[in-house]
Enzyme design. Structure first.
Site, short mmCIF file in Angstrom:
data_model
loop_
_atom_site.label_atom_id
_atom_site.label_comp_id
_atom_site.label_asym_id
_atom_site.label_seq_id
_atom_site.Cartn_x
_atom_site.Cartn_y
_atom_site.Cartn_z
N ASP A 114 13.64 5.02 11.13
CA ASP A 114 13.57 3.51 11.46
C ASP A 114 13.32 3.13 12.43
OD1 ASP A 114 11.49 1.32 9.89
OD2 ASP A 114 13.26 0.96 9.50
N CYS A 171 -7.78 11.70 2.52
CA CYS A 171 -8.71 11.09 1.96
C CYS A 171 -9.71 11.21 0.98
CB CYS A 171 -8.11 9.49 2.62
SG CYS A 171 -6.18 8.45 2.98
N CYS A 173 -12.45 8.31 -0.47
CA CYS A 173 -11.66 7.17 -1.51
C CYS A 173 -11.46 6.07 0.05
CB CYS A 173 -10.51 8.37 -1.57
SG CYS A 173 -8.96 6.60 -2.96
N CYS A 191 6.53 -4.55 -0.34
CA CYS A 191 4.88 -4.94 -1.74
C CYS A 191 4.57 -3.06 -1.51
CB CYS A 191 3.35 -5.12 -0.55
SG CYS A 191 1.84 -5.09 -1.36
N CYS A 218 -0.52 -1.09 -2.12
CA CYS A 218 -1.79 0.42 -1.78
C CYS A 218 -1.22 1.36 -2.10
CB CYS A 218 -1.92 -0.18 -0.40
SG CYS A 218 -0.33 0.53 0.55
N CYS A 272 -2.67 4.47 -5.27
CA CYS A 272 -3.59 5.83 -4.41
C CYS A 272 -3.33 6.58 -5.82
CB CYS A 272 -2.77 5.55 -3.06
SG CYS A 272 -2.78 7.84 -2.51
#
Ligand code: SF4
Length: 368
Positions: free
Chosen positions: A131, A186, A189, A238, A241, A245
């Site tokens: 990260d 995806c 979608c 958060c 999203c 999925c």
């Protein structure tokens, strides 16, 4: 290339608990470089380290080890079971932040993998990134076949969906390379694009960080007033999203013992938490880096959004906090909850307040 060494290394990575491992040549991530330059130029990454250094710094593994041959990318699964704790209004913590700080967990595991590799190839050099390291980890993951981008810009892996954090090891050892994953899977979608409450997914695969709830809970200073309502009860990160999925349905959870902070913690005791308590409770998690002030600011915003009057005494106490950021958000939260006690205390605070930003927040709250 050493096929047998590659197979053994992957076996070792799975034994260490990674749910996916892939290997890419340690070559420039050209696609990511172009995309990063475009995002920096558009200002969407203005608060991030990416905008302060050339894009090449984050996309060229050979800047870490000049003779680098391979980039090993791992995915660490973090979906753990949830529980609520305490009484009164509850906040919400992103799932990746509930357990021990993943920077520590993944770095330790990668270090173990590196030591194993050095045991097989004594001349091996390796560098680890997790990260905060210099590599763009999602681009590296796709290049190594670990997963494809979702329209929410997360990496979706086969076994753990997007409930993973990523890490890389750059090494001068030549290994067998995996094919890159498709750029995206995806199809038609676009559920996550529609579900994001702030409209932060401005188009598929492109996030406006300045609107993203996760970013708002991590930014420094005063959160723009007009954006506070969309944060809801989130106090760090958060998951909206990812929760929406379909690729994340049916993913196995890990054990409950790894949970350090509940997914839905009671907020009132956290608002005026001491530094000592913060270090003890939040310190071992990935939330700790934002520090006690930003954390308490987020708690104040969540309490204001929830609007439960049981939070009024704690918010009144926060009105006298030494930190203007806390006083400002406590004033806003009291304005959201309203009631005669809150108004009385806001008026009292206005008489003695000297910080202009806080005065403005109190006046706005009284206007409510
Ligand atoms: Fe892709 Fe749909 Fe998942 Fe969004 S919700 S990442 S569009 S599969």
């Amino acid at each position: 290339m050493n096929d047998n060494l590659t197979a053994q290394l992957k076996k070792k990575a799975f034994e260490l608990g990674f749910s996916a491992v892939g290997i890419a040549p340690a070559a420039a991530l050209d696609f990511a470089e172009e995309s990063l330059k475009e995002r920096v130029e558009s200002g969407r990454l203005k608060d991030y380290g990416f905008s302060r250094k050339p894009a090449e710094r984050f996309t060229h593994p050979e800047t870490l080890i000049p003779e680098a041959k391979s980039m090993i990318v791992v995915a660490w699964p973090y979906l753990i079971s949830e529980k609520e704790e305490g009484r009164g209004p509850k906040g919400r913590v992103a799932r990746f932040a509930m357990g021990q700080d993943y920077h520590v967990v993944v770095t330790e595991r990668l270090q173990e993998l590196g030591e194993w590799l050095a045991g097989q190839v004594p001349s091996a050099k390796y560098k680890i990134c997790v990260d905060t390291g210099p590599m763009i980890d999602r681009a590296a993951a796709r290049a190594a076949g670990v997963g494809s981008y979702g329209k929410n810009a997360s990496i979706i892996t086969e076994k753990s969906g997007s409930w993973v954090v990523l890490g890389e090891m750059i090494t001068d050892v030549e290994l067998e390379y995996d094919d890159p994953s498709p750029m995206e899977e995806c199809g038609n979608c676009d559920i996550c694009v529609k579900k994001c409450p702030s409209g932060a997914i401005i188009c598929p695969f492109v996030i406006d960080q300045t609107k993203c709830i996760s970013h708002l809970t991590q930014m420094k200073g005063i959160i723009p007033r007009e954006l506070r309502p969309i944060i809801g009860d989130s106090i760090y990160g958060c998951d909206i999203c990812q929760e929406s999925c379909p690729k994340n349905i049916g993913i196995d959870e890990k054990t409950a013992e790894e949970q350090l902070i509940p997914r839905f913690p009671a907020l009132i005791p956290l608002l005026n938490i001491s530094q000592e308590e913060f270090d003890q409770i939040i310190g071992p998690t990935a939330i700790a880096w934002i520090g006690r002030t930003r954390f308490r600011r987020n708690v104040a915003v969540a309490l204001g959004n929830i609007g439960d009057s049981s939070a009024v005494p704690a918010l009144i106490e926060a009105l006298t906090d030494p930190e203007p950021v806390i006083r400002a958000h406590a004033a806003w939260a009291l304005g959201q909850i309203s009631g005669s006690d809150a108004c009385e205390e806001l008026k009292k605070a206005l008489e003695s307040e000297t910080d202009e930003r806080v005065i403005e927040e109190i006046e706005s709250a009284l206007g409510n």
